[in-house]
Design an enzyme around this catalytic site. Sequence first.
Site, PDB file in Angstrom:
ATOM      1  N   SER A  64       7.696   7.792  -6.516  1.00 49.69           N
ATOM      2  CA  SER A  64       6.402   8.044  -5.879  1.00 49.69           C
ATOM      3  C   SER A  64       6.523   8.624  -4.482  1.00 49.69           C
ATOM      4  O   SER A  64       5.587   9.249  -3.983  1.00 49.69           O
ATOM      5  CB  SER A  64       5.588   6.751  -5.823  1.00 49.69           C
ATOM      6  OG  SER A  64       6.294   5.739  -5.134  1.00 49.69           O
ATOM      7  N   GLY A 101       6.745   4.900  -9.719  1.00 49.58           N
ATOM      8  CA  GLY A 101       7.242   3.728 -10.419  1.00 49.58           C
ATOM      9  C   GLY A 101       8.607   3.884 -11.040  1.00 49.58           C
ATOM     10  O   GLY A 101       9.164   2.921 -11.566  1.00 49.58           O
ATOM     11  N   ASN A 132      12.597   1.552  -6.156  1.00 49.37           N
ATOM     12  CA  ASN A 132      12.054   0.604  -7.125  1.00 49.37           C
ATOM     13  C   ASN A 132      13.121  -0.357  -7.630  1.00 49.37           C
ATOM     14  O   ASN A 132      12.837  -1.521  -7.918  1.00 49.37           O
ATOM     15  CB  ASN A 132      11.408   1.352  -8.292  1.00 49.37           C
ATOM     16  CG  ASN A 132      10.104   2.013  -7.880  1.00 49.37           C
ATOM     17  OD1 ASN A 132       9.220   1.374  -7.345  1.00 49.37           O
ATOM     18  ND2 ASN A 132      10.013   3.318  -8.092  1.00 49.37           N
ATOM     19  N   ASP A 213      -0.678   0.022   1.695  1.00 50.84           N
ATOM     20  CA  ASP A 213       0.313  -0.814   1.016  1.00 50.84           C
ATOM     21  C   ASP A 213       1.552  -1.033   1.871  1.00 50.84           C
ATOM     22  O   ASP A 213       2.449  -1.781   1.504  1.00 50.84           O
ATOM     23  CB  ASP A 213       0.696  -0.223  -0.342  1.00 50.84           C
ATOM     24  CG  ASP A 213       1.365   1.150  -0.253  1.00 50.84           C
ATOM     25  OD1 ASP A 213       1.711   1.589   0.872  1.00 50.84           O
ATOM     26  OD2 ASP A 213       1.545   1.790  -1.305  1.00 50.84           O
ATOM     27  N   HIS A 216       4.141   3.418   1.196  1.00 52.37           N
ATOM     28  CA  HIS A 216       4.112   4.867   0.992  1.00 52.37           C
ATOM     29  C   HIS A 216       3.573   5.602   2.213  1.00 52.37           C
ATOM     30  O   HIS A 216       2.613   5.137   2.841  1.00 52.37           O
ATOM     31  CB  HIS A 216       3.250   5.212  -0.218  1.00 52.37           C
ATOM     32  CG  HIS A 216       3.766   4.656  -1.502  1.00 52.37           C
ATOM     33  ND1 HIS A 216       3.431   3.393  -1.963  1.00 52.37           N
ATOM     34  CD2 HIS A 216       4.611   5.187  -2.418  1.00 52.37           C
ATOM     35  CE1 HIS A 216       4.041   3.170  -3.099  1.00 52.37           C
ATOM     36  NE2 HIS A 216       4.768   4.235  -3.404  1.00 52.37           N
TER      37      HIS A 216
END
Length: 242
Positions: A64, A101, A132, A213, A216
Amino acid sequence: MRTSLPARSLPIRLLLTSLAAMALGACSRGTAPAALETREAAENPAKAAPAPADAPVILAFGDSLYAGYRLQPGESYPAKLEAALNRAGVKARVVNAGVSGDTTAAARERLVFTLDGQAAKPVLALVGLGGNDMLRGLPPAQTRANLEAIVAELERRKIAVMLTGMLAAPNLGADYAKAFNPIWPELAKAHKVPLVPFFLQPVIGNDNLLLDDHIHPNAQGVDRIVAATQGEVAQALKAAEK
């Protein structure tokens, strides 16, 4: 990267706070004027130089952080990198092959399909994966093996590689960091490819440059990352074209 974790993982906020503390001790790779120039061009499309039809292709293969999670079209790292390179006189078309993801295992599974589906063979591949894996606490040995396989496949196809790396949050423990953090510099050394040691270094810990979040980058954060990396990408592309 994903914003949800299995129950066994540590809270994201705690992980990112630790990464932020680590990043604050590192030297910044970008410069404010360059970041401002990149942001100004993004806000004024007329200043963004389009990629020429004959421009060499750079494949941005990652998660991402490349895909442009929750960003508008044209605000992703590949999109802004392409604009910045061409504005600087470096002809390049950057193809966004980021999937939000993705672990290194998922990316490894889709690599051949992704490469076979390109309209033009990439001259250079940027590989940005591993975040991830870290957030899920996956074994670093698996991350290393998957990245090794990805780099090997790109080399087999005679596509130059540039790695953009990740760091483990200290909360995962010294043993995890000892196994995880050296993956990128050791792969870069073994395969003699350029490396950005920590892709998020220009933005981590600065909420003004991150989405809510706290992981990012927002559009301004992407500007900072582009400013910090475009010179190294340009050098890697030039070397790949020789």
